[in-house]
Structures are given as C-alpha cells and as structure tokens.
Motif scaffolding. Structure first.
Motif, PDB file in Angstrom:
ATOM      1  N   CYS A  67       2.310  -1.647   1.909  1.00  0.00           N
ATOM      2  CA  CYS A  67       2.387  -1.848   0.458  1.00  0.00           C
ATOM      3  C   CYS A  67       1.144  -2.478  -0.139  1.00  0.00           C
ATOM      4  O   CYS A  67       0.620  -2.006  -1.158  1.00  0.00           O
ATOM      5  CB  CYS A  67       3.610  -2.712   0.115  1.00  0.00           C
ATOM      6  N   SER A  76      -2.424  -0.687  -1.252  1.00  0.00           N
ATOM      7  CA  SER A  76      -2.291   0.142  -2.454  1.00  0.00           C
ATOM      8  C   SER A  76      -2.022  -0.701  -3.691  1.00  0.00           C
ATOM      9  O   SER A  76      -2.551  -0.423  -4.774  1.00  0.00           O
ATOM     10  CB  SER A  76      -1.166   1.169  -2.271  1.00  0.00           C
ATOM     11  N   ASP A 114      -5.196  -2.343  -4.814  1.00  0.00           N
ATOM     12  CA  ASP A 114      -6.058  -1.363  -5.465  1.00  0.00           C
ATOM     13  C   ASP A 114      -5.638  -1.165  -6.919  1.00  0.00           C
ATOM     14  O   ASP A 114      -6.479  -1.114  -7.828  1.00  0.00           O
ATOM     15  CB  ASP A 114      -6.010  -0.038  -4.708  1.00  0.00           C
ATOM     16  N   ARG A 115      -4.327  -1.088  -7.152  1.00  0.00           N
ATOM     17  CA  ARG A 115      -3.829  -0.934  -8.520  1.00  0.00           C
ATOM     18  C   ARG A 115      -4.155  -2.177  -9.356  1.00  0.00           C
ATOM     19  O   ARG A 115      -4.561  -2.076 -10.510  1.00  0.00           O
ATOM     20  CB  ARG A 115      -2.312  -0.687  -8.507  1.00  0.00           C
ATOM     21  N   HIS A 124       0.383   5.499  10.541  1.00  0.00           N
ATOM     22  CA  HIS A 124      -0.861   4.781  10.246  1.00  0.00           C
ATOM     23  C   HIS A 124      -1.622   4.488  11.538  1.00  0.00           C
ATOM     24  O   HIS A 124      -2.836   4.756  11.635  1.00  0.00           O
ATOM     25  CB  HIS A 124      -0.546   3.484   9.507  1.00  0.00           C
ATOM     26  N   GLU A 141       4.776  -1.987 -10.729  1.00  0.00           N
ATOM     27  CA  GLU A 141       3.599  -1.650  -9.926  1.00  0.00           C
ATOM     28  C   GLU A 141       3.975  -1.427  -8.466  1.00  0.00           C
ATOM     29  O   GLU A 141       3.473  -0.505  -7.806  1.00  0.00           O
ATOM     30  CB  GLU A 141       2.544  -2.757 -10.044  1.00  0.00           C
ATOM     31  N   VAL A 192       3.774   2.060  -6.024  1.00  0.00           N
ATOM     32  CA  VAL A 192       3.203   2.180  -4.680  1.00  0.00           C
ATOM     33  C   VAL A 192       4.111   3.020  -3.795  1.00  0.00           C
ATOM     34  O   VAL A 192       3.657   3.903  -3.058  1.00  0.00           O
ATOM     35  CB  VAL A 192       2.981   0.780  -4.061  1.00  0.00           C
ATOM     36  N   GLY A 248       3.928   6.638  -4.819  1.00  0.00           N
ATOM     37  CA  GLY A 248       2.705   7.245  -4.334  1.00  0.00           C
ATOM     38  C   GLY A 248       2.772   7.570  -2.854  1.00  0.00           C
ATOM     39  O   GLY A 248       2.268   8.611  -2.397  1.00  0.00           O
ATOM     40  N   ALA A 249       3.414   6.686  -2.063  1.00  0.00           N
ATOM     41  CA  ALA A 249       3.537   6.925  -0.631  1.00  0.00           C
ATOM     42  C   ALA A 249       4.412   8.136  -0.342  1.00  0.00           C
ATOM     43  O   ALA A 249       4.161   8.888   0.601  1.00  0.00           O
ATOM     44  CB  ALA A 249       4.122   5.678   0.050  1.00  0.00           C
ATOM     45  N   ALA A 280       2.264  11.203  -0.760  1.00  0.00           N
ATOM     46  CA  ALA A 280       0.990  11.235  -0.021  1.00  0.00           C
ATOM     47  C   ALA A 280       1.034  12.301   1.081  1.00  0.00           C
ATOM     48  O   ALA A 280       2.067  12.617   1.633  1.00  0.00           O
ATOM     49  CB  ALA A 280       0.740   9.864   0.596  1.00  0.00           C
TER      50      ALA A 280
END
Length: 303
Positions: free
Chosen positions: A111, A114, A117-118, A251, A292, A296, A299-300, A303
């Motif tokens: 988590c 990302s 980054d946001r 990962h 937010e 994340v 977005g995952a 991806a």
C-alpha cells in the motif's frame, strides 16, 4: 465538580501530558513554556484531587484516575475540534497534518509506496507514521487517538468503530526456483510432505492450517516468523516453502528466485478492511486519506 469553575484549557494540557508522560515534551507539543505546563498540572491535581502523573525515573507514570480519564478527554477534544471545523474545507495541498496508521509489514509494502506517490503529487506536506499492527484490533489506541486508522484483517470490530472493505486477497505457495521436490504445481499429498515456513503474525492458527485441521490433516511447519518480508527471502534461499498473500508473492517473485503455485485446495479470498472511530466519519482530513487509500487498492486491481 462544578464545570463552570473548570478551565477547559487544562484538558488540553492533561491530554498532552498523558501522551508524552514528560512535562518538557508536553510543553513542546502545546507550544507553551515548561513552567506553564507545570503550573497547569498542579491546578489539575488540586481540582481533581489526584496526583494524575507520578515521577518514576525520567518518566511520569499516570495514576489509575488519569488513565480512566484519558480516552474520554481525548474523545471530547476530538469532538470539539470536529465541531469547530464543521463547514471548513480541507485542502490537502496545503495541509501539514500527520496520520498514524497501523499495518502489517505486508500491507505496508503493497500500500504505502503507491500512497506516498499519490501524496507527493497532491498533498506533499502530509506525513504518515506507521505502527506495527498486532493480530487483534488496537481498539485502545484508536480510542485514545494514538492511531487514526488501521488496515488489516479483523474478525470482531466493536460497534463504535467504522469499518470499510479495502481489498480482497488470495494465497499462493512460494518455493525456491530450483527446489528439488517441486517442479510443478504440487498436489495435496506433495504439499503436505514439504517443509513449511509459516508467517504467524501473532495468530495461533492461519487459514491453511484451519482448513487442513477440518480435513483431519496437518503439514510440517519447521520455521515460524511474524515477518512476511523476511519469509520471502528465507524461502528463496532454502528448501522451505511458504504460503504467502498473492500480491506479496508476486512482488518478490520479480526480485528473488521464486516460483509461485496455486494451492492444491480452495480456500477462497480473505478480506482487508480500513477501521477507524465511527465519530471521525465527519473528519474531512481522515476521510480524504481513506479515499486515497481506497484508490491505491483500486489501482492494484487494475495493474
């Protein structure tokens, strides 16, 4: 006690003292002088007829009366702040707020990069303090506002907390790439014969062992650890195998010599939640952060 004769500013001082358990640090938190905080503490002791904090070495130990007052006072101060802020807009781009979040090392890995980054793009002044998440919900820390929210998997959540689904996750088997006993997806018999590492996270039994137990089966667990990140490295360098959350396993499979396989039985997904005090659902800063964090997870998924 007659509340009309009580200086409510003293509650802020008591809250800071209970957080810091040190007069100097409490003074820094409040932007007051040390003598001012000491005087306030003396007034509180007289008004409440209790020493409240007793010096033991370099620390000040709260008395039972002070500990009983801690959560109600902190909750009351939070409600006052929220009421005064009602109608105000929260501007993440200008905010310098810090949030305390409890997570496992696994959730932190999937988590926080990302999320940071946001934040760097939309809220560069906001800070994050990560705390280790135990297997049980840290209700007391949430009640005392020592934590703003937690991200994890919980069975029982008291009604005073709000809970939101964050993401669903599955499990995969991670093995060393050149493992002498695993050259393809293992069947149940082979799975049980392997030497296992288990990431316990403070639990007494995980999803895999619960399912196996229901079938009257068990596996060889030769190594246990509370740390997901170390588990992947140990598996990559040994003949131990581990069942890991899929996102974490994928990962590390990109970084380490690991092969991943589906489990030889159907467990279904497990679910991670965002949990915070229900009374903070009107806190615009916290609710912005939750949006937010939800983004994340979204977005995952894509991806």
């Amino acid at each position: 006690m007659n509340i009309a004769n009580f200086d409510l500013n003293l509650l802020r001082v008591l809250d800071a003292l209970l957080r810091e358990q040190n007069v100097s640090r409490a003074a820094e938190r409040l932007a007051l002088s040390q003598p001012a905080v000491s005087n306030a503490l003396n007034r509180l002791r007289e008004l409440l007829d209790d020493p409240l904090l007793v010096r033991i070495g370099r620390r000040m130990q709260p008395t039972p009366r002070a500990l009983a007052l801690e959560a109600p006072i902190r909750s009351a101060l939070r409600q006052i702040e929220q009421s005064l802020a009602a109608g105000e807009t929260f501007d993440p781009a200008e905010s310098r707020q810090r949030f305390s979040i409890a997570v496992t090392d696994y959730v932190e890995l999937i988590c926080m990069p990302s999320l940071l980054d946001r934040l760097s793009q939309h809220a560069p002044g906001i800070g994050i303090d990560i705390r280790h998440l135990s297997p049980t919900l840290p209700a007391e820390a949430l009640d005392k506002s020592e934590l703003d929210l937690v991200l994890g998997r919980f069975d029982d959540v008291p009604a005073r907390f709000a809970r939101q689904h964050w993401m669903s996750e599955t499990l995969q088997l991670a093995v060393q790439r050149d493992h002498p006993q695993v050259d393809g997806p293992p069947d149940l018999e082979r799975f049980l014969a392997l030497r296992h590492l288990w990431v316990h996270g403070g639990q007494t039994r995980g999803m895999v062992d619960q399912w196996l137990g229901e079938q009257g089966l068990s596996r060889q667990i030769l190594y246990t650890t509370p740390n997901y990140l170390q588990a992947a490295h140990i598996v990559a360098g040994s003949e131990l195998v581990a069942v890991l959350p899929t996102q974490l396993a994928r990962h590390f499979a990109r970084l380490l010599p690991l092969n991943l396989f589906d489990l030889p039985f159907a467990l279904g997904p497990f679910h991670l939640e965002i949990v915070h005090l229900a009374q903070r659902q009107r806190d615009p800063a916290l609710q912005w952060l939750i949006v937010e964090i939800q983004a994340v997870a979204e977005g995952a998924r894509h991806a």
